[in-house]
Motif scaffolding. Structure first.
Motif, mmCIF file in Angstrom:
data_model
loop_
_atom_site.group_PDB
_atom_site.id
_atom_site.type_symbol
_atom_site.label_atom_id
_atom_site.label_comp_id
_atom_site.label_asym_id
_atom_site.label_seq_id
_atom_site.Cartn_x
_atom_site.Cartn_y
_atom_site.Cartn_z
ATOM 1 N N VAL A 24 0.946 -1.210 -0.075
ATOM 2 C CA VAL A 24 0.078 -0.067 -0.130
ATOM 3 C C VAL A 24 0.912 1.161 -0.022
ATOM 4 N N PHE A 25 0.888 1.956 -1.020
ATOM 5 C CA PHE A 25 1.196 3.376 -1.034
ATOM 6 C C PHE A 25 0.398 4.225 -1.854
ATOM 7 N N PHE A 26 0.775 5.509 -2.127
ATOM 8 C CA PHE A 26 0.027 6.549 -2.539
ATOM 9 C C PHE A 26 0.688 7.271 -3.668
ATOM 10 N N TYR A 27 -0.081 8.106 -4.424
ATOM 11 C CA TYR A 27 0.601 9.034 -5.378
ATOM 12 C C TYR A 27 0.243 10.261 -4.963
ATOM 13 N N VAL A 28 1.392 11.304 -5.267
ATOM 14 C CA VAL A 28 1.036 12.577 -4.971
ATOM 15 C C VAL A 28 1.790 13.703 -5.962
ATOM 16 N N GLY A 29 1.756 14.713 -6.029
ATOM 17 C CA GLY A 29 2.484 15.729 -6.916
ATOM 18 C C GLY A 29 1.312 16.341 -7.673
ATOM 19 N N LEU A 30 1.558 17.638 -8.408
ATOM 20 C CA LEU A 30 0.611 18.327 -8.937
ATOM 21 C C LEU A 30 0.185 17.540 -10.240
ATOM 22 N N ARG A 31 1.036 16.614 -10.739
ATOM 23 C CA ARG A 31 0.470 15.890 -12.151
ATOM 24 C C ARG A 31 0.209 14.581 -11.462
ATOM 25 N N GLY A 32 0.093 14.039 -10.176
ATOM 26 C CA GLY A 32 -0.267 12.829 -9.789
ATOM 27 C C GLY A 32 0.583 11.700 -10.416
ATOM 28 N N ASN A 33 1.919 11.941 -10.491
ATOM 29 C CA ASN A 33 2.752 11.010 -11.269
ATOM 30 C C ASN A 33 3.749 10.796 -10.270
ATOM 31 N N VAL A 34 3.803 10.867 -8.913
ATOM 32 C CA VAL A 34 4.800 10.465 -7.888
ATOM 33 C C VAL A 34 4.354 9.527 -7.026
ATOM 34 N N LEU A 35 4.914 8.452 -7.034
ATOM 35 C CA LEU A 35 4.821 7.430 -5.993
ATOM 36 C C LEU A 35 5.394 7.865 -4.749
ATOM 37 N N GLU A 36 4.504 7.803 -3.758
ATOM 38 C CA GLU A 36 5.191 8.203 -2.324
ATOM 39 C C GLU A 36 5.088 6.943 -1.422
ATOM 40 N N PHE A 37 6.149 6.805 -0.884
ATOM 41 C CA PHE A 37 6.367 5.475 0.320
ATOM 42 C C PHE A 37 6.837 6.334 1.485
ATOM 43 N N THR A 38 6.059 5.848 2.502
ATOM 44 C CA THR A 38 6.372 6.408 3.787
ATOM 45 C C THR A 38 6.137 5.078 4.511
ATOM 46 N N PRO A 39 7.233 4.401 4.648
ATOM 47 C CA PRO A 39 6.983 2.890 5.529
ATOM 48 C C PRO A 39 7.060 3.166 6.989
ATOM 49 N N PRO A 40 6.962 2.435 7.673
ATOM 50 C CA PRO A 40 6.873 2.419 9.350
ATOM 51 C C PRO A 40 8.258 2.313 9.730
ATOM 52 N N LEU A 41 8.716 2.883 10.799
ATOM 53 C CA LEU A 41 9.982 2.866 11.339
ATOM 54 C C LEU A 41 10.496 1.388 11.394
ATOM 55 N N THR A 42 9.542 0.837 11.991
ATOM 56 C CA THR A 42 9.818 -1.026 12.221
ATOM 57 C C THR A 42 9.882 -1.650 11.017
ATOM 58 N N LEU A 43 9.972 -1.236 9.843
ATOM 59 C CA LEU A 43 10.233 -2.286 8.615
ATOM 60 C C LEU A 43 11.407 -2.898 8.705
ATOM 61 N N SER A 44 11.291 -4.141 8.171
ATOM 62 C CA SER A 44 12.650 -4.986 8.234
ATOM 63 C C SER A 44 12.937 -4.830 6.769
ATOM 64 N N GLU A 45 14.442 -5.542 6.667
ATOM 65 C CA GLU A 45 15.071 -5.409 5.532
ATOM 66 C C GLU A 45 14.278 -6.418 4.511
ATOM 67 N N ALA A 46 13.913 -7.600 5.050
ATOM 68 C CA ALA A 46 13.382 -8.431 4.288
ATOM 69 C C ALA A 46 12.002 -7.879 3.759
ATOM 70 N N GLU A 47 11.348 -7.109 4.360
ATOM 71 C CA GLU A 47 9.853 -6.383 3.901
ATOM 72 C C GLU A 47 10.329 -5.319 2.804
ATOM 73 N N VAL A 48 11.581 -4.792 3.019
ATOM 74 C CA VAL A 48 11.931 -3.636 2.025
ATOM 75 C C VAL A 48 12.070 -4.487 0.505
ATOM 76 N N GLU A 49 13.018 -5.542 0.878
ATOM 77 C CA GLU A 49 12.913 -6.332 -0.611
ATOM 78 C C GLU A 49 11.801 -6.881 -1.209
ATOM 79 N N GLU A 50 10.826 -7.351 -0.191
ATOM 80 C CA GLU A 50 9.470 -7.763 -0.707
ATOM 81 C C GLU A 50 8.953 -6.690 -1.246
ATOM 82 N N GLY A 51 8.845 -5.403 -0.974
ATOM 83 C CA GLY A 51 8.149 -4.349 -1.241
ATOM 84 C C GLY A 51 8.780 -3.870 -2.718
#
Length: 137
Positions: A93-120
């Protein structure tokens, strides 16, 4: 009663959160996770010409989606929405932002694991692959 009077329960909860952030070194962890996320996303840019730029600070990242890297012309918001929807179907789950709606925004939790980053990153990769198949939609 004034709104500036404070709330002792909320104050105690806030102090506990700040203490946990300090005790668990979550600020430093956010930097490491952010670098790992950036590295993975930049790696995807070699496979997906739609990824124009990866930027951010600590663990928060933004990815510009472009129609053409030379001109940096943003993709239509419908294209961004397709990538996000496919990622959602795959479990990210992530969102898009920006004036043109073309920017993917990633704001992961501070407790995210390295394995979860790779999965993402793998989910984002597959989301882009599937979006390419939908280009006529």
């Amino acid at each position: 009663m004034q709104t500036t009077a404070g709330n002792p329960v909320a104050t105690a909860a806030g102090r506990a959160v700040l203490q946990a952030i300090a005790d668990e070194n979550l600020i430093e962890r956010a930097g490491r996770i952010g670098e790992q996320l950036s590295s993975g996303l930049r790696g995807l840019s070699a496979r997906h010409p739609m990824i124009g730029d990866v930027r951010g600070r600590r663990s928060r990242r933004g990815v510009d989606l472009v129609s053409d890297r030379a001109s940096r012309e943003p993709v239509p918001v419908t294209t961004t929405a397709k990538v996000i929807y496919r990622a959602y179907q795959l479990g990210a789950v992530f969102f898009y932002v920006g004036l043109r709606g073309n920017v993917l925004e990633f704001t992961p939790p501070l407790t995210l694991s390295e394995a979860e980053v790779e999965e993402g990153v793998a989910i984002i990769d597959e989301s882009h692959d599937r979006r390419e198949q939908w280009s006529g939609v």
